[in-house]
Design an enzyme around this catalytic site. Sequence first.
Site, mmCIF file in Angstrom:
data_model
loop_
_atom_site.group_PDB
_atom_site.id
_atom_site.type_symbol
_atom_site.label_atom_id
_atom_site.label_comp_id
_atom_site.label_asym_id
_atom_site.label_seq_id
_atom_site.Cartn_x
_atom_site.Cartn_y
_atom_site.Cartn_z
ATOM 1 N N GLU A 256 12.787 -24.894 -57.142
ATOM 2 C CA GLU A 256 13.089 -26.529 -57.433
ATOM 3 C C GLU A 256 11.692 -26.815 -57.145
ATOM 4 O O GLU A 256 11.301 -27.037 -56.135
ATOM 5 C CB GLU A 256 14.156 -26.804 -56.750
ATOM 6 C CG GLU A 256 15.341 -25.927 -56.721
ATOM 7 C CD GLU A 256 16.318 -26.397 -58.148
ATOM 8 O OE1 GLU A 256 15.953 -27.295 -58.625
ATOM 9 O OE2 GLU A 256 17.342 -25.616 -58.269
ATOM 10 N N CYS A 295 13.771 -35.805 -54.790
ATOM 11 C CA CYS A 295 13.096 -35.154 -56.021
ATOM 12 C C CYS A 295 13.907 -35.490 -57.234
ATOM 13 O O CYS A 295 13.407 -35.404 -58.447
ATOM 14 C CB CYS A 295 13.508 -33.716 -55.867
ATOM 15 S SG CYS A 295 15.194 -33.238 -55.348
HETATM 16 P P1 NAP Z 1 5.470 -28.156 -50.139
HETATM 17 O O1 NAP Z 1 4.294 -28.614 -49.455
HETATM 18 O O2 NAP Z 1 5.354 -27.388 -51.222
HETATM 19 O O3 NAP Z 1 6.283 -27.226 -48.952
HETATM 20 C C1 NAP Z 1 7.450 -26.863 -49.152
HETATM 21 C C2 NAP Z 1 7.690 -25.763 -48.283
HETATM 22 O O4 NAP Z 1 6.911 -24.498 -48.590
HETATM 23 C C3 NAP Z 1 7.541 -25.855 -46.914
HETATM 24 O O5 NAP Z 1 8.798 -25.313 -46.225
HETATM 25 C C4 NAP Z 1 6.412 -25.263 -46.458
HETATM 26 O O6 NAP Z 1 6.072 -24.883 -45.204
HETATM 27 C C5 NAP Z 1 6.120 -24.014 -47.384
HETATM 28 N N1 NAP Z 1 5.052 -23.457 -47.576
HETATM 29 C C6 NAP Z 1 4.066 -24.032 -47.955
HETATM 30 N N2 NAP Z 1 2.769 -23.157 -48.095
HETATM 31 C C7 NAP Z 1 3.729 -21.722 -48.342
HETATM 32 C C8 NAP Z 1 3.361 -20.717 -48.468
HETATM 33 N N3 NAP Z 1 1.798 -20.234 -48.744
HETATM 34 N N4 NAP Z 1 4.160 -19.547 -48.547
HETATM 35 C C9 NAP Z 1 5.283 -19.752 -48.048
HETATM 36 N N5 NAP Z 1 5.993 -21.302 -47.916
HETATM 37 C C10 NAP Z 1 5.163 -22.068 -47.729
HETATM 38 O O7 NAP Z 1 6.466 -29.260 -50.486
HETATM 39 P P2 NAP Z 1 6.740 -30.502 -49.624
HETATM 40 O O8 NAP Z 1 5.696 -31.384 -49.461
HETATM 41 O O9 NAP Z 1 7.882 -30.095 -48.395
HETATM 42 O O10 NAP Z 1 7.879 -31.329 -50.654
HETATM 43 C C11 NAP Z 1 7.463 -32.472 -51.481
HETATM 44 C C12 NAP Z 1 7.725 -31.788 -53.130
HETATM 45 O O11 NAP Z 1 9.057 -31.204 -53.036
HETATM 46 C C13 NAP Z 1 7.891 -32.917 -54.015
HETATM 47 O O12 NAP Z 1 6.720 -32.753 -54.725
HETATM 48 C C14 NAP Z 1 9.105 -32.878 -54.320
HETATM 49 O O13 NAP Z 1 9.280 -33.075 -56.006
HETATM 50 C C15 NAP Z 1 9.490 -31.316 -54.102
HETATM 51 N N6 NAP Z 1 10.840 -31.787 -54.178
HETATM 52 C C16 NAP Z 1 11.688 -30.972 -55.160
HETATM 53 C C17 NAP Z 1 13.082 -30.645 -54.979
HETATM 54 C C18 NAP Z 1 13.965 -30.243 -56.174
HETATM 55 O O14 NAP Z 1 15.059 -29.964 -55.762
HETATM 56 N N7 NAP Z 1 13.154 -29.928 -57.303
HETATM 57 C C19 NAP Z 1 13.589 -31.300 -53.734
HETATM 58 C C20 NAP Z 1 12.535 -31.796 -52.804
HETATM 59 C C21 NAP Z 1 11.410 -31.886 -52.813
HETATM 60 P P3 NAP Z 1 5.132 -26.227 -44.003
HETATM 61 O O15 NAP Z 1 5.909 -27.119 -43.980
HETATM 62 O O16 NAP Z 1 5.429 -25.291 -42.764
HETATM 63 O O17 NAP Z 1 3.807 -26.006 -44.639
#
Ligand code: NAP
Length: 522
Positions: A256, A295
């Site tokens: 997602e 999102c």
């Molecule tokens: P993110 O930076 O991609 O992080 C998401 C998760 O991935 C966090 O738990 C992060 O951990 C982890 N992560 C980061 N690097 C990783 C790696 N190399 N290997 C495994 N896990 C890793 O996203 P975010 O900033 O938290 O969220 C914002 C984005 O999410 C927005 O763009 C939004 O559109 C999207 N979103 C989508 C939905 C949906 O249902 N489609 C819902 C909510 C949000 P850390 O925090 O420890 O870095």
Amino acid sequence: MIHLPNYLSGSWQPESGHGTSLHDPISGVPIATAGGPAAGLDAGFSFARAQGAAGLQAMSYGQRAGMLGEIVKVLQANRDAYYDISLANSGTTKADSAVDIEGASFTLGYYAKIGAGLGDARTLLDGAAAMLSKDQLFQSQHILTPVRGVALFINAFNFPAWGLWEKAAPALLSGVPVIIKPATVTAWLTHRMVADVIAAGILPAGALSIVCGSSAGLLDALQPFDVVSFTGSADTAALIRSHPAIARHSVRANIEADSLNSSILGVDAALGTAAFDLYVDELVREMTTKSGQRCTAIRRALVPQQFFGAVAEAVGARLAQVSVGNPRNAEVRMGSLVSREQFDNVQAGIARLASEADILYDGSQQALIDADRSIAACAAPTLLGVRDADQAALVHDHEVFGPVSTLLGYRDTAHAAALAQRGLGSLVASVFSADHAWLAQVGRALAGAHGRVHLVSPDVGKIQTGHGNVMPASIHGGPGRAGGGEELGGLRALGFYHRRAALQGSSATLQHLAPAAVHWSA
Ligand code: NAP
């Protein structure tokens, strides 16, 4: 300051390595720490695969549904603490915290209820038996059994409560153990909920584990039969998809990711009509709920070119009434973003979109309530606009994850649908009109590029569930840019946590499946 230890192999782990601090986004003060690279990941994953799966799968679907109901009771008993954590760590008002906290209990309760309908079953039958021989003696029956591995959830920062339970409810109901890795910046609430449920002794050992802080080594611990469900940015999603362990072991991955959702105002919905008012209400609500950090929020508001000025004026007037600041002050309607880093991202995103769009409403001129502009992560609502939508490109490509939306003028129905689809696959689109036939026509046209199409006519104006609200009865996920994932949707959600196999044999053999099986229909 509180530390958030990992829970693996059925016990709380000693502090691991050099951790990260979590902050109050209003004051900037550190409030908790999460660990560095987790120790004991392989052992923890093995423990969950063996002990957690065995404990869960010793139960029927109905018993596991009962367990979900018990989890709801624990969450409700501790909800005051969850609101406090949400306020301190996410900077959200009570109403915005409720979207996350009550949404979590609601979704769990929903799966407890529909799971109870599966009763004593231990196997799901998928469709009727197919005849493989002319005399109908040799048959093929498809069955669904729980995946044999663990479900690893990697979640985004914006829904620390709902984000966990909307995934865990169908996984646990399916009999699959869960390992949750919340986004570090807001991990406290997820951690507290997991700790409360573990302390209540509802789940078998190994059924629920948590890794807070660093994600290092998590994906390497995946093995064949495991599944991973990720919510977050498209960049991290790409890393996950291409990770060697996922590619090598054919690990099933649900993604997602970013989404540039749109909302369309019908050509019949001029100023003064009920549909126009509903549209303005919805757009303002979507921009300001959780400070636009959903999102599913409306990023692109598509309106007939002749109504562009009227919508801009009505939305601007409503946004001017939104008080922004410290959610501890009862006058504040919209709290902060999750961190100062997100604040900077949102400012940069607004500047980027403003290179091709006009700023129609700029809330940054208003004073913040009880918050220091140089420290707090409070972003003001901003409405941008391009009267002739063909003059804009970035707006279809760049998601600003804050209280920001862009008004785009369209010419006719075909133009509106084409603009919506320039998001290249979105979680949701909504359409507002009093013309039911037109709504159905546009709904069908948008369905191929969206996970959900939300059609609002005045007759359902007061009861409709909201453009951005994810209801567990409907699927959540979208094609293309939105990640291609699919969650929820009633019992459909169980499909991700099961494997389908065809059992081929004599009808006399296959009939022995029946006593402990139920026909699975989503
Ligand atoms: P993110 O930076 O991609 O992080 C998401 C998760 O991935 C966090 O738990 C992060 O951990 C982890 N992560 C980061 N690097 C990783 C790696 N190399 N290997 C495994 N896990 C890793 O996203 P975010 O900033 O938290 O969220 C914002 C984005 O999410 C927005 O763009 C939004 O559109 C999207 N979103 C989508 C939905 C949906 O249902 N489609 C819902 C909510 C949000 P850390 O925090 O420890 O870095």
